[in-house]
Enzyme design. Structure first.
Site, short mmCIF file in Angstrom:
data_model
loop_
_atom_site.label_atom_id
_atom_site.label_comp_id
_atom_site.label_asym_id
_atom_site.label_seq_id
_atom_site.Cartn_x
_atom_site.Cartn_y
_atom_site.Cartn_z
N ASP A 31 2.43 -2.81 -9.15
CA ASP A 31 2.08 -3.09 -7.76
C ASP A 31 1.49 -4.50 -7.66
O ASP A 31 0.69 -4.92 -8.51
CB ASP A 31 1.06 -2.04 -7.26
CG ASP A 31 0.96 -2.03 -5.74
OD1 ASP A 31 1.40 -1.04 -5.13
OD2 ASP A 31 0.43 -3.01 -5.17
N HIS A 101 8.41 5.75 -2.50
CA HIS A 101 7.90 5.27 -3.78
C HIS A 101 6.75 6.15 -4.23
O HIS A 101 5.96 6.61 -3.41
CB HIS A 101 7.47 3.80 -3.72
CG HIS A 101 6.60 3.47 -2.55
ND1 HIS A 101 7.09 3.33 -1.27
CD2 HIS A 101 5.26 3.27 -2.44
CE1 HIS A 101 6.12 3.05 -0.43
NE2 HIS A 101 4.98 3.03 -1.12
P1 AMP Z 1 2.52 2.19 0.53
O1 AMP Z 1 1.30 1.65 1.25
O2 AMP Z 1 2.34 3.56 -0.04
O3 AMP Z 1 3.76 2.06 1.38
O4 AMP Z 1 2.69 1.29 -0.75
C1 AMP Z 1 3.31 0.05 -0.72
C2 AMP Z 1 2.82 -0.68 -1.95
O5 AMP Z 1 3.71 -1.73 -2.22
C3 AMP Z 1 1.42 -1.28 -1.80
O6 AMP Z 1 0.56 -0.74 -2.79
C4 AMP Z 1 1.67 -2.78 -1.99
O7 AMP Z 1 0.63 -3.43 -2.69
C5 AMP Z 1 2.98 -2.78 -2.77
N1 AMP Z 1 3.79 -3.96 -2.65
C6 AMP Z 1 4.12 -4.62 -1.50
N2 AMP Z 1 4.93 -5.67 -1.78
C7 AMP Z 1 5.12 -5.65 -3.13
C8 AMP Z 1 5.86 -6.49 -4.03
N3 AMP Z 1 6.58 -7.54 -3.60
N4 AMP Z 1 5.81 -6.19 -5.36
C9 AMP Z 1 5.09 -5.15 -5.80
N5 AMP Z 1 4.38 -4.33 -5.00
C10 AMP Z 1 4.39 -4.58 -3.68
#
Ligand code: AMP
Length: 115
Positions: A31, A101
């Site tokens: 993440d 995810h």
């Molecule tokens: P959610 O809030 O459950 O939809 O989780 C989305 C997650 O994606 C969050 O924990 C973000 O920090 C993570 N995230 C967003 N953009 C990226 C990225 N480019 N690479 C890795 N993680 C990401």
């Protein structure tokens, strides 16, 4: 065709990510804003928007995501100390990326219940 989701672009290597696992069904990467020493997202290549949108057709994919979470927990060395898997669904669930995810969190004691 609908625009690709952020996570589809990561699956397709159009956006870089710190990959820890790749197979035919899913990818897993660290993440970008880790909430624990180990914070990995396990993402199906199929862009299922969220768990509430999954169907019986997705059963094997959903099982695969959880088995992969356990496999990665072992390889990250957190299987014995413990970890959490979480799926955020919709606004109240804290979902920000509309591509299913599984969060794998560990490496420190985690509070319960979550906020
Ligand atoms: P959610 O809030 O459950 O939809 O989780 C989305 C997650 O994606 C969050 O924990 C973000 O920090 C993570 N995230 C967003 N953009 C990226 C990225 N480019 N690479 C890795 N993680 C990401």
């Amino acid at each position: 065709m609908a625009d690709k989701t952020l996570f589809q672009k990561i699956c397709d290597k159009e956006i870089p990510a710190s990959m820890v696992h790749e197979d035919d069904v899913c990818v897993a990467f660290r993440d970008i804003s880790p909430q624990a020493p180990v914070h990995i997202l396990i993402v199906p290549r199929k862009p299922i928007p969220r768990i509430a949108a999954a169907t019986a057709e997705d059963a094997a994919t959903l099982g695969h995501l959880l088995l992969t979470a356990g496999e990665i927990a072992r390889s990250e060395g957190i299987a014995d100390t413990g970890f959490r898997v979480a799926i955020n669904n919709g606004p109240h669930g804290g979902e920000t990326v509309p591509h299913l995810h599984v969060h794998l969190l560990g490496g420190r004691p985690l509070q319960w219940p979550p906020g």
